[in-house]
Design a protein around this motif. Structure first.
Motif, PDB file in Angstrom:
ATOM      1  N   ARG A 260      98.219  49.535 113.801  1.00 44.46           N
ATOM      2  CA  ARG A 260      97.451  50.506 113.026  1.00 44.46           C
ATOM      3  C   ARG A 260      97.854  50.349 111.569  1.00 44.46           C
ATOM      4  O   ARG A 260      98.933  49.839 111.257  1.00 44.46           O
ATOM      5  CB  ARG A 260      97.697  51.933 113.510  1.00 44.46           C
ATOM      6  N   LEU A 261      96.945  50.748 110.669  1.00 46.83           N
ATOM      7  CA  LEU A 261      97.242  50.679 109.239  1.00 46.83           C
ATOM      8  C   LEU A 261      97.824  52.021 108.798  1.00 46.83           C
ATOM      9  O   LEU A 261      97.275  53.085 109.112  1.00 46.83           O
ATOM     10  CB  LEU A 261      95.967  50.360 108.453  1.00 46.83           C
ATOM     11  N   ILE A 262      98.943  51.965 108.099  1.00 46.00           N
ATOM     12  CA  ILE A 262      99.593  53.188 107.629  1.00 46.00           C
ATOM     13  C   ILE A 262      98.934  53.598 106.318  1.00 46.00           C
ATOM     14  O   ILE A 262      98.934  52.851 105.342  1.00 46.00           O
ATOM     15  CB  ILE A 262     101.097  52.943 107.395  1.00 46.00           C
ATOM     16  N   ALA A 263      98.320  54.787 106.319  1.00 42.87           N
ATOM     17  CA  ALA A 263      97.584  55.224 105.130  1.00 42.87           C
ATOM     18  C   ALA A 263      97.305  56.710 105.209  1.00 42.87           C
ATOM     19  O   ALA A 263      97.338  57.306 106.284  1.00 42.87           O
ATOM     20  CB  ALA A 263      96.258  54.473 105.023  1.00 42.87           C
ATOM     21  N   HIS A 264      97.001  57.273 104.054  1.00 43.15           N
ATOM     22  CA  HIS A 264      96.604  58.681 103.999  1.00 43.15           C
ATOM     23  C   HIS A 264      95.198  58.839 104.579  1.00 43.15           C
ATOM     24  O   HIS A 264      94.912  59.786 105.303  1.00 43.15           O
ATOM     25  CB  HIS A 264      96.636  59.137 102.536  1.00 43.15           C
ATOM     26  N   SER A 265      94.320  57.881 104.264  1.00 45.90           N
ATOM     27  CA  SER A 265      92.956  57.883 104.809  1.00 45.90           C
ATOM     28  C   SER A 265      92.946  56.999 106.058  1.00 45.90           C
ATOM     29  O   SER A 265      93.968  56.838 106.708  1.00 45.90           O
ATOM     30  CB  SER A 265      91.978  57.347 103.759  1.00 45.90           C
ATOM     31  N   ASP A 266      91.799  56.391 106.375  1.00 48.94           N
ATOM     32  CA  ASP A 266      91.749  55.496 107.535  1.00 48.94           C
ATOM     33  C   ASP A 266      92.380  54.129 107.263  1.00 48.94           C
ATOM     34  O   ASP A 266      92.464  53.297 108.154  1.00 48.94           O
ATOM     35  CB  ASP A 266      90.304  55.354 108.038  1.00 48.94           C
TER      36      ASP A 266
ATOM     37  N   GLY B  43      88.754  44.386  92.702  1.00 50.71           N
ATOM     38  CA  GLY B  43      89.532  45.390  93.435  1.00 50.71           C
ATOM     39  C   GLY B  43      90.512  44.716  94.366  1.00 50.71           C
ATOM     40  O   GLY B  43      90.256  43.614  94.873  1.00 50.71           O
ATOM     41  N   TYR B  44      91.625  45.374  94.576  1.00 53.14           N
ATOM     42  CA  TYR B  44      92.681  44.858  95.458  1.00 53.14           C
ATOM     43  C   TYR B  44      93.279  46.028  96.213  1.00 53.14           C
ATOM     44  O   TYR B  44      93.420  47.119  95.658  1.00 53.14           O
ATOM     45  CB  TYR B  44      93.775  44.181  94.617  1.00 53.14           C
ATOM     46  N   ASP B  45      93.624  45.816  97.489  1.00 51.21           N
ATOM     47  CA  ASP B  45      94.366  46.847  98.207  1.00 51.21           C
ATOM     48  C   ASP B  45      95.239  46.200  99.258  1.00 51.21           C
ATOM     49  O   ASP B  45      94.973  45.077  99.734  1.00 51.21           O
ATOM     50  CB  ASP B  45      93.414  47.860  98.863  1.00 51.21           C
ATOM     51  N   ILE B  46      96.284  46.906  99.607  1.00 48.67           N
ATOM     52  CA  ILE B  46      97.192  46.479 100.682  1.00 48.67           C
ATOM     53  C   ILE B  46      97.663  47.726 101.417  1.00 48.67           C
ATOM     54  O   ILE B  46      97.892  48.771 100.778  1.00 48.67           O
ATOM     55  CB  ILE B  46      98.383  45.661 100.118  1.00 48.67           C
ATOM     56  N   HIS B  47      97.712  47.643 102.729  1.00 45.72           N
ATOM     57  CA  HIS B  47      98.330  48.712 103.514  1.00 45.72           C
ATOM     58  C   HIS B  47      99.275  48.101 104.531  1.00 45.72           C
ATOM     59  O   HIS B  47      99.045  47.000 105.027  1.00 45.72           O
ATOM     60  CB  HIS B  47      97.271  49.557 104.231  1.00 45.72           C
ATOM     61  N   ARG B  48     100.317  48.861 104.838  1.00 45.68           N
ATOM     62  CA  ARG B  48     101.295  48.405 105.811  1.00 45.68           C
ATOM     63  C   ARG B  48     100.770  48.586 107.234  1.00 45.68           C
ATOM     64  O   ARG B  48      99.966  49.479 107.494  1.00 45.68           O
ATOM     65  CB  ARG B  48     102.605  49.189 105.645  1.00 45.68           C
ATOM     66  N   LEU B  49     101.224  47.699 108.105  1.00 45.44           N
ATOM     67  CA  LEU B  49     100.873  47.752 109.525  1.00 45.44           C
ATOM     68  C   LEU B  49     102.053  48.272 110.326  1.00 45.44           C
ATOM     69  O   LEU B  49     103.203  48.009 109.983  1.00 45.44           O
ATOM     70  CB  LEU B  49     100.550  46.347 110.042  1.00 45.44           C
ATOM     71  N   GLU B  50     101.745  48.989 111.407  1.00 47.48           N
ATOM     72  CA  GLU B  50     102.765  49.305 112.406  1.00 47.48           C
ATOM     73  C   GLU B  50     102.098  49.247 113.777  1.00 47.48           C
ATOM     74  O   GLU B  50     100.874  49.100 113.877  1.00 47.48           O
ATOM     75  CB  GLU B  50     103.375  50.681 112.142  1.00 47.48           C
ATOM     76  N   ALA B  51     102.883  49.377 114.811  1.00 45.50           N
ATOM     77  CA  ALA B  51     102.334  49.338 116.167  1.00 45.50           C
ATOM     78  C   ALA B  51     101.322  50.468 116.343  1.00 45.50           C
ATOM     79  O   ALA B  51     101.547  51.594 115.885  1.00 45.50           O
ATOM     80  CB  ALA B  51     103.458  49.473 117.185  1.00 45.50           C
ATOM     81  N   GLY B  52     100.195  50.148 116.982  1.00 45.64           N
ATOM     82  CA  GLY B  52      99.154  51.166 117.147  1.00 45.64           C
ATOM     83  C   GLY B  52      98.038  50.645 118.027  1.00 45.64           C
ATOM     84  O   GLY B  52      98.178  49.612 118.693  1.00 45.64           O
ATOM     85  N   ALA B  53      96.909  51.346 117.970  1.00 45.06           N
ATOM     86  CA  ALA B  53      95.817  51.053 118.909  1.00 45.06           C
ATOM     87  C   ALA B  53      94.569  50.511 118.228  1.00 45.06           C
ATOM     88  O   ALA B  53      93.494  50.497 118.824  1.00 45.06           O
ATOM     89  CB  ALA B  53      95.470  52.304 119.691  1.00 45.06           C
ATOM     90  N   GLY B  54      94.697  50.076 116.973  1.00 42.90           N
ATOM     91  CA  GLY B  54      93.529  49.482 116.336  1.00 42.90           C
ATOM     92  C   GLY B  54      93.449  49.820 114.862  1.00 42.90           C
ATOM     93  O   GLY B  54      94.120  50.738 114.384  1.00 42.90           O
TER      94      GLY B  54
END
Ligand code: MG
Length: 169
Positions: free
Chosen positions: A34-40, A10-21
């Motif tokens: 924070r990770l930009i995603a539909h889920s957590d 399995g492989y996954d990648i999510h984009r990061l942006e400024a956030g609180a964790g």
């Protein structure tokens, strides 16, 4: 009982942006992103879902939990793992071990690795010795190295279910 084994990747990648964790491997990591995603956005658990599904020819996480479905918005990815483990396709199999790579330039994850292993072991009902987890940077290269994304890779090995429980160690 034959000695057939199954492996999945399995492989996954999510984009990061400024956030609180962020949440990785089910563990909250306080940081300036924070990770930009539909889920957590838990790339580790998403890659783990795909590895488990791949091992049994069960499709992929996008088929099971489409990001067009509002029910999955902001969802705790631990729930996705529990749903995958409950699939009839996985019932004849038991997880032998898994190995995880997390690639993140920031935040530094060394201090969180023991807690991540514990959380994964708990989610999968595995002794912790069967959970491998490594975290590394991307040496400053590419989107991950520029702190614009976090990646995870997971490999699993399944073997036919037997009735006796795992030893405790
Ligand atoms: Mg994902």
């Amino acid at each position: 009982m034959d000695a057939e084994f199954r492996t999945g990747i399995g492989y996954d990648i999510h984009r990061l942006e400024a956030g609180a964790g962020i949440v990785l491997a089910g563990v909250t990591v306080p940081c300036a992103y924070r990770l930009i995603a539909h889920s957590d956005g838990d790339v580790v658990l998403h890659a783990l879902c795909d590895a488990l599904l791949g091992a049994v020819g069960g499709g992929d996480i996008g088929e099971l939990f489409p990001d067009s479905d509002p029910r999955h918005a902001g969802r705790d990815s631990s729930e996705l793992i529990r749903e995958v483990l409950a699939l009839p396709l996985l019932k004849p199999w038991r997880l032998c071990n898994l190995d995880i790579n997390i690639i993140a330039q920031e935040p530094r994850l060394t201090a969180y690795k023991p807690q991540m292993r514990e959380r994964i072991a708990e989610l999968l009902h595995l002794p912790i010795s069967r959970v491998g987890l490594k975290a590394r940077t991307n040496e400053g290269l590419d989107a991950v190295g520029e702190c614009r994304a976090i990646q995870a890779q997971v490999v699993v090995l399944l073997h036919p279910l037997r009735m006796q429980p795992w030893p405790k160690s």
